[in-house]
Design a protein around this motif. Structure first.
Motif, PDB file in Angstrom:
ATOM      1  N   ASN A  79       0.835  -1.200   0.000  1.00  0.00           N
ATOM      2  CA  ASN A  79       0.000   0.000   0.000  1.00  0.00           C
ATOM      3  C   ASN A  79       0.869   1.249   0.000  1.00  0.00           C
ATOM      4  O   ASN A  79       1.724   1.412   0.874  1.00  0.00           O
ATOM      5  N   ILE A  92       0.239   5.245   0.027  1.00  0.00           N
ATOM      6  CA  ILE A  92      -0.876   6.165   0.239  1.00  0.00           C
ATOM      7  C   ILE A  92      -0.371   7.513   0.729  1.00  0.00           C
ATOM      8  O   ILE A  92       0.595   7.588   1.494  1.00  0.00           O
ATOM      9  N   ASN A 147      -6.082   9.099  -1.174  1.00  0.00           N
ATOM     10  CA  ASN A 147      -5.297   9.034  -2.398  1.00  0.00           C
ATOM     11  C   ASN A 147      -4.189   8.006  -2.223  1.00  0.00           C
ATOM     12  O   ASN A 147      -3.230   8.226  -1.481  1.00  0.00           O
ATOM     13  N   GLY A 148      -4.340   6.875  -2.874  1.00  0.00           N
ATOM     14  CA  GLY A 148      -3.327   5.838  -2.738  1.00  0.00           C
ATOM     15  C   GLY A 148      -3.483   4.760  -3.791  1.00  0.00           C
ATOM     16  O   GLY A 148      -4.492   4.683  -4.486  1.00  0.00           O
ATOM     17  N   ASN A 159      -8.418  -0.159   2.070  1.00  0.00           N
ATOM     18  CA  ASN A 159      -7.717   0.817   2.900  1.00  0.00           C
ATOM     19  C   ASN A 159      -8.734   1.537   3.786  1.00  0.00           C
ATOM     20  O   ASN A 159      -9.795   1.955   3.315  1.00  0.00           O
ATOM     21  N   ARG A 182      -5.042   5.729  10.254  1.00  0.00           N
ATOM     22  CA  ARG A 182      -5.012   4.692   9.226  1.00  0.00           C
ATOM     23  C   ARG A 182      -4.891   3.319   9.883  1.00  0.00           C
ATOM     24  O   ARG A 182      -3.985   3.067  10.670  1.00  0.00           O
TER      25      ARG A 182
END
Length: 208
Positions: free
Chosen positions: A38, A40, A46-47, A192, A199
Motif C-alpha cells: 500500500n 498512500i 489518495n493511494g 484501505n 489509518r
C-alpha cells in the motif's frame, strides 16, 4: 499597481505550492519486489497498490507524506520533495509474541521460535483485529467488522493495478460496514481504512 503585482506573486506562489506532481517508484524487500504493497498519501484516500513488479505511480503535492506499508513489514513514511523515481526498501517486522496452549494445561511463551507439540494445540495472539467476511466472497459483497466504534470511517478500495475503484465515507455507523464490489470483476482488491483520522491495517479482499 504595486498591490496587483504582489497579489499576482502570491497567487503564483500558491499555485506552485499546491500543484500536483507525478510520483513513482518501486517497493521491495532488498531485491524482491513486493506486490500489493500500500502506497498512500497520509491522511487522505489518495493511494495505490503496487503491481507485480512492486511498481507504483500516483499524483501528489510537494510536502505530502507518503506512507508505505505491507503485511509483515515495518511501515515507512517519506516526505515528497521530488518527482524522480523513489526506491523504497521495507524491512521485515518482528513476529508478535504468541501463546501456545496445550490441552494438558502446559503453556509455552514464544516469539517466532519453532515449537513441536504432539497433541492438539491452538494459537492465541490475544489481539483482536478488524475482519472482512466472507472472504473470499462469491458475489463481491463483503462485511467489514471493526474492533471499535468510530465517529467517521473512510474506505477506499484499490485493484491490483493500484487504481482506486471504490470510495466510501460514513459517520456513526457502528462496527459493521458493507463493501459492495459486485459490479467489479473477480480478483484481489486492497481495502484501505481511515478511522477517525487514523489509518488502520489494510485488508486484502478476494472476489471469486
Amino acid at each position: 499597481m504595486k498591490k496587483m503585482t504582489l497579489f499576482s506573486i502570491a497567487v503564483c506562489f500558491t499555485l506552485i505550492t499546491t500543484a500536483q506532481i507525478s510520483v513513482s517508484g518501486i517497493v521491495s524487500n532488498d531485491s524482491i519486489p513486493l506486490e500489493s504493497a500500500n502506497v498512500i498519501i497520509k491522511n487522505s484516500l489518495n493511494g495505490v497498490a503496487t503491481n507485480s513488479k512492486g511498481e507504483f505511480k500516483l499524483e501528489a503535492k510537494k510536502g505530502d507524506t507518503l506512507s508505505v506499508s505491507y503485511l509483515g513489514y515495518k511501515p515507512q513514511e517519506f516526505v515528497i520533495n521530488k518527482t524522480e523515481q523513489i526506491e523504497i526498501k521495507l524491512k521485515e517486522d518482528a513476529l508478535n509474541e504468541v501463546v501456545v496452549v496445550a490441552y494438558s494445561g502446559h503453556r509455552c511463551w514464544t516469539t517466532g521460535c519453532g515449537v513441536s507439540i504432539s497433541y492438539n494445540t491452538y494459537w492465541d495472539t490475544n489481539v483482536e483485529k478488524n475482519k472482512l467476511y466472507p472472504n473470499p466472497s462469491s458475489n463481491g459483497i463483503f462485511q467489514l467488522k471493526l474492533v471499535e466504534n468510530y465517529d467517521e470511517v473512510k474506505i477506499s478500495v484499490a485493484n491490483m493495478s493500484g487504481q482506486i475503484i471504490w470510495n466510501s465515507s460514513s459517520q456513526k455507523l457502528g462496527k459493521k460496514i458493507t463493501i459492495d464490489l459486485s459490479q467489479f470483476s473477480t480478483g484481489i482488491y486492497i481495502i484501505n481504512i481511515i478511522a477517525d483520522g487514523k489509518r488502520l491495517e489494510p485488508i486484502k479482499a478476494v472476489k471469486g
